[in-house]
Design a protein around this motif. Sequence first.
Motif, mmCIF file in Angstrom:
data_model
loop_
_atom_site.group_PDB
_atom_site.id
_atom_site.type_symbol
_atom_site.label_atom_id
_atom_site.label_comp_id
_atom_site.label_asym_id
_atom_site.label_seq_id
_atom_site.Cartn_x
_atom_site.Cartn_y
_atom_site.Cartn_z
ATOM 1 N N VAL A 1 -1.392 2.648 3.953
ATOM 2 C CA VAL A 1 -2.845 2.701 3.768
ATOM 3 C C VAL A 1 -3.182 2.756 2.285
ATOM 4 N N GLY A 2 -2.343 3.440 1.497
ATOM 5 C CA GLY A 2 -2.574 3.511 0.053
ATOM 6 C C GLY A 2 -2.515 2.145 -0.604
ATOM 7 N N LEU A 3 -1.537 1.324 -0.232
ATOM 8 C CA LEU A 3 -1.440 -0.013 -0.814
ATOM 9 C C LEU A 3 -2.569 -0.911 -0.339
ATOM 10 N N ILE A 4 -3.036 -0.708 0.897
ATOM 11 C CA ILE A 4 -4.215 -1.454 1.360
ATOM 12 C C ILE A 4 -5.413 -1.115 0.491
ATOM 13 N N PHE A 5 -5.574 0.161 0.188
ATOM 14 C CA PHE A 5 -6.708 0.632 -0.615
ATOM 15 C C PHE A 5 -6.632 0.102 -2.052
ATOM 16 N N VAL A 6 -5.440 0.154 -2.645
ATOM 17 C CA VAL A 6 -5.282 -0.219 -4.051
ATOM 18 C C VAL A 6 -5.172 -1.729 -4.239
#
Length: 376
Positions: A303-308
């Motif tokens: 989810v962090g890489l989706i956000f960034v």
Amino acid sequence: MPKVALLPVFVCEFLKMIIFAPEATSPKPATSSQELPSSSNLKSWRWWLMISLFTLFILAGQAAGTLLGRFYYNNGGKSIWMATIVQSAGAPLLFPFVLLYPLASSSSSSPATASAVKIAAVYIGIGLLIAGDNLMYSYGLLYLPVSTYSLVCATQLAFNALFAYFLNSQKFTAFIFNSIILLTLAATLLGVRSEGGGSVSSDKYPLGFTLTIAASATFSLMMSLTQLSFQKVLKSETFLVVIQMTLWTNFLAAVASVVGLFVSGEWRGIHLEFGEFEKGKVSYVMTLVWIAISWLLYSVGAVGLIFVVSSLFSNVIATLALPVVPIFAVVFFHDSMDGVKVIALLIATLGFANYMYQHYLDDSKQKKSRRRRDDL
């Protein structure tokens, strides 16, 4: 206060410094000639540290979670619903981060700008998708050797390209098309053969293969919907929204899975499974605990890489574990690594390389664009 109790505080302060800072969400170039170069370098350093941290979470979490899941089945674990629950059961471990770093103080642009009904709909919808996805993955891991399972899961990259094209306006280039063809070919090579061995029944191979493909498609849809939710509903400049998304969607998925455990009647066999686990009761508990922690790390990283960056990039990084899991499966579970699997692995790796090369081209194009804007 005991030192152990201070650990969540220290972790939150560390994350606040490198991640929660709004300016750390992208390595934006300086917009003023008077801006200090060190400031721009600091933003870039924070951004790359985030990327590295999330990548580590994904690779370690996916490899450990998959291998421990097979370990659970190989040593007497029989409950599909228990295997499904633990994939989301680590969500409550994120509560300290939410409580110790209130969302209201982290950014002036917060998810509160969206209505509570919309936010609840996003969390519930994605949470139910996660529950169904985890269930299909649990069946796939039960009915397939872990090396085959891992290779079939690589098809999620091809599915993600399709969903990202329609939902996230992702460009469909020749390299992405090549990647889809290669990953599909790798999956087809594995799909036309029937393989058993150990605790895996060859009679269940087609079902396991089909459910794993369906789970990969569902997972890719979920990632694209998550990116769409960040863009359209959870409009926030702070990474804490990632923690909340991971926490509530996985918590709701775990609740739905617990309901499934009781409705199916599998709860009656849990006590017997606990007592008859081949490695002992302590090993049974610790296996489930570490499966939960592993998949929690994976979820935060994904989810962090989706956000960034994007759902596509997150899925690309997840595919990096592709060569790792089959190798460990051969070492620890004595899975066979015959010629077909080796060829499928090489083809899937080539498909992954096509994706990475396309990302390299996109990144180079963006850098050139920024230089042109800076020169104006």
